[in-house]
Scaffold this motif. Structure first.
Motif, PDB file in Angstrom:
ATOM      1  N   VAL A   1      -2.173 104.057  24.924  1.00  0.00           N
ATOM      2  CA  VAL A   1      -1.096 103.512  25.754  1.00  0.00           C
ATOM      3  C   VAL A   1      -0.774 104.545  26.826  1.00  0.00           C
ATOM      4  N   GLY A   2      -1.022 104.195  28.090  1.00  0.00           N
ATOM      5  CA  GLY A   2      -0.804 105.136  29.192  1.00  0.00           C
ATOM      6  C   GLY A   2      -2.130 105.625  29.739  1.00  0.00           C
ATOM      7  N   GLY A   3      -2.305 105.508  31.056  1.00  0.00           N
ATOM      8  CA  GLY A   3      -3.579 105.902  31.673  1.00  0.00           C
ATOM      9  C   GLY A   3      -3.409 106.986  32.721  1.00  0.00           C
TER      10      GLY A   3
ATOM     11  N   SER B   1       8.812 108.053  33.516  1.00  0.00           N
ATOM     12  CA  SER B   1       9.586 106.807  33.562  1.00  0.00           C
ATOM     13  C   SER B   1      10.917 106.926  32.840  1.00  0.00           C
ATOM     14  N   ARG B   2      11.229 108.131  32.307  1.00  0.00           N
ATOM     15  CA  ARG B   2      12.537 108.314  31.673  1.00  0.00           C
ATOM     16  C   ARG B   2      13.281 109.523  32.259  1.00  0.00           C
TER      17      ARG B   2
ATOM     18  N   ARG C   1      12.956 112.673  29.599  1.00  0.00           N
ATOM     19  CA  ARG C   1      12.809 112.475  28.160  1.00  0.00           C
ATOM     20  C   ARG C   1      11.482 111.741  27.941  1.00  0.00           C
ATOM     21  N   PRO C   2      10.878 111.886  26.767  1.00  0.00           N
ATOM     22  CA  PRO C   2       9.598 111.189  26.545  1.00  0.00           C
ATOM     23  C   PRO C   2       9.775 109.675  26.527  1.00  0.00           C
ATOM     24  N   ALA C   3       8.818 108.973  27.124  1.00  0.00           N
ATOM     25  CA  ALA C   3       8.880 107.503  27.203  1.00  0.00           C
ATOM     26  C   ALA C   3       8.296 106.901  25.923  1.00  0.00           C
TER      27      ALA C   3
ATOM     28  N   ARG D   1      16.457 114.905  18.557  1.00  0.00           N
ATOM     29  CA  ARG D   1      16.225 115.055  19.997  1.00  0.00           C
ATOM     30  C   ARG D   1      15.344 113.943  20.565  1.00  0.00           C
ATOM     31  N   GLY D   2      15.257 112.817  19.842  1.00  0.00           N
ATOM     32  CA  GLY D   2      14.506 111.696  20.374  1.00  0.00           C
ATOM     33  C   GLY D   2      13.000 111.852  20.250  1.00  0.00           C
TER      34      GLY D   2
END
Ligand code: FAD
Length: 353
Positions: free
Chosen positions: A10-12, A133-134, A287-289, A302-303
């Motif tokens: 997931v993610g390119g 994206s975050r 933050r990580p998506a 911490r998500g």
């Protein structure tokens, strides 16, 4: 329609491509689903003047050196996009652009990957969705009362957008220093740079090349049970890339301590005085998506999702790649993501066979 494959990445962006390179070497069947319409991940959206903090040869993914950019020691973001576009083609990586993954769920002995254009049943998933994206904005009193423009690093493009304006740049990391320098060197913008603690520049002779070595040495020390060396953070926060150095040496990059609140017209400082501003640029990180992984219920403090290397502790069929040091030393850099990508692909191959 549900499709089947060994592995869904997931993610390119660079991390997803590095995963693809190593999955191919392992002989696995896989697909890379990427929300962007075109190759290049977040590099397509960086501001106009952004240049890498390492020379091209030290910014390469596995298998293929990034060529130098004519006339530039530190390549620009457009050059990175070209490199990633070429990389994707050269290795014939099966990237489906314009495909956003909404959810990853457990489905008996498979993981179900639900995207806007279909569903995949996979034996393993590598998540490489990055942080871009975050964008993160801190809770600051009065933020909603400010009547000027507020934007994050992700929306900043160039100084011309702020000609003759008073701009407050918030953030003591690389983005904050580089955007403050970009604006200040332009000459048309009145810039105030604000940091939570005094800015810590790395020594001028240290660029991104050293960061990878330092991050790796820290990981090795921690793995061997030795004292934490502090890693990159022990050296400083800001790589003194040429524009940052130029602005700093010209006296244009002097930081003020963080303001206490935003007002309708600008900012209020700790001593009660106020400054008017037309815009605030929040260079306050990311933050990580990871929203697509929510159905797996893996979030820790911490998500983040707790991992052993890149493997999620709570779901051995899931690997996380490229989000930062917690998914491999310097894994959120071009040069650093290759090794964790290799390890992830090897582990996935081991699991599936
Ligand atoms: P991204 O490039 O963000 O790629 C993630 C991809 O996943 C994107 O295409 C995105 O659209 C897609 N995606 C996200 N969510 C989904 C979803 N749910 N479904 C499908 N697709 C999805 N590194 C260096 O090595 N050198 C540097 O000089 C350098 N400078 C930097 C400067 C700045 C300002 C920043 C922010 C970072 C810099 N980095 C640098 C760090 C790093 O290289 C980049 O952040 C890099 O883009 C991270 O790559 P990635 O593949 O992990 O994420």
């Amino acid at each position: 329609m549900t499709q089947r494959t060994d592995v869904v990445v997931v993610g390119g962006g660079q991390a997803g491509l590095a995963a693809g390179y190593h999955l191919r070497r392992q002989g696995l069947d896989f697909v890379i689903l990427d929300a962007e319409a075109a190759p290049g991940g977040s590099w397509q959206h960086m501001w106009d003047s952004l240049h890498l903090f390492s020379p091209a040869a030290h910014s390469s993914l596995p298998g293929r050196l990034m060529p130098a950019q004519g006339g530039e020691t530190y390549p620009g973001a457009g050059h990175v996009v070209d490199y990633l576009t070429d990389y994707e083609k050269r290795y014939d990586l099966p990237v489906q652009h314009g495909t956003r993954v909404d959810a990853v769920r457990r489905d008996a002995d498979r993981l179900l990957v639900e995207a806007d254009s279909g569903t995949w049943r996979a034996r393993a998933v590598i998540s490489a969705t990055g942080n871009w994206s975050r964008p993160f904005l801190p809770a600051v009193p009065g933020r909603s009362t400010f009547t000027g423009r507020q934007l994050h690093t992700v929306n900043y493009r160039c100084p011309a957008d702020f000609a003759d304006q008073r701009v407050v740049v918030v953030g003591g990391g690389n983005s904050g220093a580089q955007i403050a320098a970009d604006l200040a060197l332009d000459g048309r913008v009145q810039v105030t740079w604000v940091t939570q603690r005094p800015p810590r520049f790395l020594p001028d002779d240290i660029d991104g090349r050293a960061l990878f070595d330092v991050a790796t040495a820290r990981r090795r020390a921690l793995d061997a049970g030795r004292n934490d060396t502090g890693g990159v953070a022990s050296l400083g926060d800001i790589v003194a890339v040429p524009p940052v150095r130029a602005a700093r040496d010209a006296g244009l990059l002097t930081a003020k301590p963080m303001f206490t609140q935003l007002t309708a017209a600008g900012v209020r400082w700790a001593d009660g005085s106020q400054s008017d501003a037309d815009a605030i640029v929040w260079c306050t990180g990311f933050r990580p998506a990871l929203a697509h992984l929510a159905p797996l219920n893996l979030r820790g403090p911490r998500g983040h999702i707790p991992t052993d290397g890149t493997r999620a502790l709570g779901e051995p069929r899931l690997h996380l790649l490229g989000y930062g040091d917690w998914t491999g030393p310097a894994s959120a850099t071009l040069i650093g993501v290759g090794r964790p990508a290799r390890d992830a692909a090897r582990e996935v191959a081991g699991l599936l066979t």
